[in-house]
Design a protein around this motif. Structure first.
Motif, PDB file in Angstrom:
ATOM      1  N   PHE A  18      74.192  19.269  39.904  1.00 18.33           N
ATOM      2  CA  PHE A  18      74.360  20.725  39.992  1.00 18.33           C
ATOM      3  C   PHE A  18      73.019  21.430  39.796  1.00 18.33           C
ATOM      4  O   PHE A  18      72.684  22.374  40.502  1.00 18.33           O
ATOM      5  N   ARG A 223      80.580  19.832  45.596  1.00 19.11           N
ATOM      6  CA  ARG A 223      79.587  20.191  44.578  1.00 19.11           C
ATOM      7  C   ARG A 223      78.543  21.169  45.110  1.00 19.11           C
ATOM      8  O   ARG A 223      77.975  21.958  44.358  1.00 19.11           O
ATOM      9  N   GLU A 252      82.489  18.682  33.081  1.00 25.09           N
ATOM     10  CA  GLU A 252      82.768  17.500  33.908  1.00 25.09           C
ATOM     11  C   GLU A 252      82.820  16.223  33.080  1.00 25.09           C
ATOM     12  O   GLU A 252      83.612  15.332  33.350  1.00 25.09           O
TER      13      GLU A 252
END
Lengths: 309, 362
Positions: A18, A223, A252
């Motif tokens: 990310f 993502r 997560e």
């Protein structure tokens, strides 16, 4: 306590994809080019990384190739939106669909699907790694985790302190003004688009080489879209984007561990958490009227010299 | 009309599985020409799992029946993609269209109505009509047998399971896995983690690693990629696979629940060709004997005695032994199947409970 260590020591690995993807997006969009293709760059990066691991077994080579694959795909995007001045929304989405098809084709042709390979080793800092609690969390991660932090610091330095960063920001805020002072809008946009895509490609490479150690079709799993939300949440600022990525990484890494200890929390509620966090952050950002939203002023607009707007 | 619609809707909601039953009793269907089957695949034909299993069945059926069966890959679950693919096949004279996804259900139903002389078969579908039949395997049987292997291999008695989403067709594999394991080790438990996705190796790895942290020593799965098996190999524990024989991808895999569609499709296509094909009103829900799911067993770590017990139990299932036979009480104490009864297919598809010994978030 062991739960806490297991959880937190897995956060960096969950956060890095990310973080790197959001970093690449910010670099690109600060130049005024809207980038909806993140999912596509993640896929080509993951695909190239996995392919390199399966054929050569060298993680170093895999990451270089992943970044180059992202960069190569972005040349096509840059050609469409900078030279041909096509709609940036449509071009970005096209990149995603193109990458989905291209990567499954390449994987199918080479028989890469579902083949596992060895990944990255955790670095060992000797005494530091042996510190109880903090050692495994902070000093027993793989090299890309530390590289990510360095890349963030580097990006901040370039954008705040260097001529190049200033000019990328200028073409993103007011391309006409930048153009009139002799700054090449196309050149700096190309630079930002390609280096941004290389960072997202690296994020994709980390997804396959660093995390899953396997390639399957469409493995980016949305993502790229989360990274776009992160960038907006961070108002196109670097450090807040890293903080947001760490928050996502926390959630997560927490989700499967909550399930594995059998804690009675409804499944769908837990799976929803990252998206609720995104929504809340976006609402919070839009409610706060005292601050500039951070959107580069010329974002999404093709630049045509002497065109009236 | 509204009433009828409301009734139909509530019925559909009550039975999310292979339903739309109770319409008219199915009329028999006959082809005008020789059968020309074609396969429409959801993903890549060498995806290692679901689609590849169907494609392997295609090759076997083609060989057995002496037919050349074409295949189209990567057809996503929306009408705009499915329709032109299927219509192209029909235009070229193909008259047995085989689909491969839950998401094809509605479009296949429409196409079946528009092309009444074409036979439609759809794996994992939910719609049926005079010339459309959905089919799926009773995977609780194959996963029950894999659970026996897992229960026998585990030293701690703690098994892990990575599932996609907590609904009927996944929940029944989890329950059956534990019930199988308890045939061998009555104290076994199964801890299940759902990833919320069918095809996300990143989440599957995180789930498998979290399970290993909790001390499980055999890992089962009902997700699409072999990632949990690969984690098992890295951690030095055993695993059981799903879709295909995952020992192809991981040395840890000792047993797999595998699709054997060819055992169903070849006779089914012959029946269609012979004329007088009658669709099962609720779709074909295939047990091991009918050829839906079976096991690929066993790996080197499985002792002979255990293998013999698994194979004996497989024979018992073929002879009609029921896994979800009463009395069954769920983990919250609710009686789910009364003594002397067997869980109905409708209750299987809507299963939202776990048997005691399953550790989960539900």
């Amino acid at each position: 306590m062991e739960f806490l260590i297991n959880w937190l020591s897995n956060v960096p690995q969950s956060a890095v994809p990310f973080a790197l993807a959001a970093l690449g997006l910010i670099v690109c969009e600060r130049s005024g080019v809207l980038n909806l293709g993140a999912e596509g760059y993640l896929l080509v990066g993951a695909n190239a990384g996995a392919g390199a691991m399966l054929t050569t077994g060298s993680p170093m080579f895999a990451f270089v190739l992943a970044a180059l694959a992202g960069g190569a795909l972005s040349l096509l995007f840059a050609l469409l939106v900078i030279n041909l001045r096509m709609n940036q929304v449509i071009s970005g989405l096209t990149i995603v669909f193109f990458a989905q098809g291209l990567t499954s084709l390449i994987a199918a042709r080479n028989g890469w699907t579902s083949r596992s390979f060895s990944g990255l080793d955790q670095l060992d800092f000797g005494l530091l790694t042996d510190i109880p609690v903090l050692g495994p969390i902070l000093f027993n991660q793989d090299a890309i985790v530390y590289l990510t932090v360095a890349l963030f610091a580097g990006a901040v330095f370039v954008f705040k302190r260097t001529e190049i960063g200033l000019q990328i920001r200028a073409v993103g805020e007011n391309p006409a003004a930048a153009d009139s002072t002799g700054v090449s809008v196309s050149l700096y946009r190309y630079l930002a688009v390609v280096s941004g895509a290389m960072l997202i490609g690296l994020a994709g490479g980390y997804l396959s080489v660093g995390v899953s150690k396997i390639w399957v079709d469409d493995m980016a799993g949305g993502r790229g879209w989360i990274a776009i939300a992160l960038m907006i949440f961070a108002r196109w600022q670097f450090w807040p984007a890293l903080a947001g990525a760490v928050l996502f990484g926390c959630i997560e890494a927490l989700i499967p561990r909550v399930a594995a200890v059998g804690l009675q929390v409804p499944q769908y509620f837990v799976l929803m958490l990252p998206y609720v966090a995104t929504l809340c952050a976006m609402v919070w950002v839009s409610l706060d009227r005292t601050r500039h939203s951070g959107v580069p002023a010329a974002l999404g607009e093709p630049y045509v010299r002497e065109e009236r707007r | 009309m509204k009433m009828k619609l409301a009734l139909t809707c509530s019925f559909l909601l009550a039975l999310p599985g292979l339903s739309t039953a109770m319409a008219d009793s199915a009329k028999s269907f006959s082809l005008a020409d020789d059968p020309k089957p074609a396969l429409v695949l959801l993903s890549n034909k060498n995806d290692g799992g679901w689609s590849q299993a169907l494609d392997e069945a295609r090759a076997k059926v083609g060989k057995e029946l002496g037919l050349r069966i074409p295949v189209v890959e990567n057809v996503p679950e929306n009408a705009a993609a499915i329709r032109p693919t299927v219509e192209t096949f029909i235009d070229r004279g193909f008259n047995v269209i085989i689909g491969s996804a839950f998401g094809y259900s509605d479009t296949f139903k429409e196409l079946a109505a528009e092309y009444p002389d074409v036979a439609f078969l759809n794996a994992a579908g939910t719609t049926n009509s005079d010339n459309l039949q959905s089919f799926y395997g009773r995977t609780y049987q194959s996963q029950y047998l894999c659970g026996m292997v897992a229960g026998g291999l585990s030293e701690s008695g703690k098994l892990g399971f990575v599932g996609a989403n907590p609904y009927g067709l996944v929940n029944w594999t989890v329950n059956a896995y534990l019930m199988g394991a308890r045939q061998i080790n009555p104290d076994a438990t199964v801890t299940v983690v759902f990833t919320g996705a069918w095809n996300d190796p990143v989440k599957e790895r995180a789930a498998a690693e979290a399970l290993v942290e909790q001390g499980i020593d055999v890992i089962g799965q009902h997700v699409d990629t072999p990632t949990p098996q690969i984690v098992a190999q890295e951690k030095g524990i055993y695993g059981t696979g799903h879709h295909r024989d995952f020992s192809e991808f991981s040395a840890a895999t000792q047993c797999s629940s595998v699709w054997v569609w060819e055992r169903f499709l070849a006779p089914e296509i012959e029946e269609i060709a012979a004329g007088g094909w009658e669709v099962e009103p609720n779709g074909a829900f295939l047990s091991i004997a009918d050829g839906g799911a079976d096991i690929a067993c066993c790996g080197d770590a499985v002792p002979e005695g255990l293998e013999a017990r698994v194979m004996a139990e497989r024979e018992a299932l073929i002879d009609g032994k029921q896994i979800f036979a009463g009395p069954i009480t769920d983990s919250k104490g609710t009686v789910r199947v009364e003594e002397g009864e067997v869980l109905s297919d409708a209750d299987l598809w809507s299963m939202d409970w776990f048997v005691p010994g399953v550790v989960s978030q539900q």
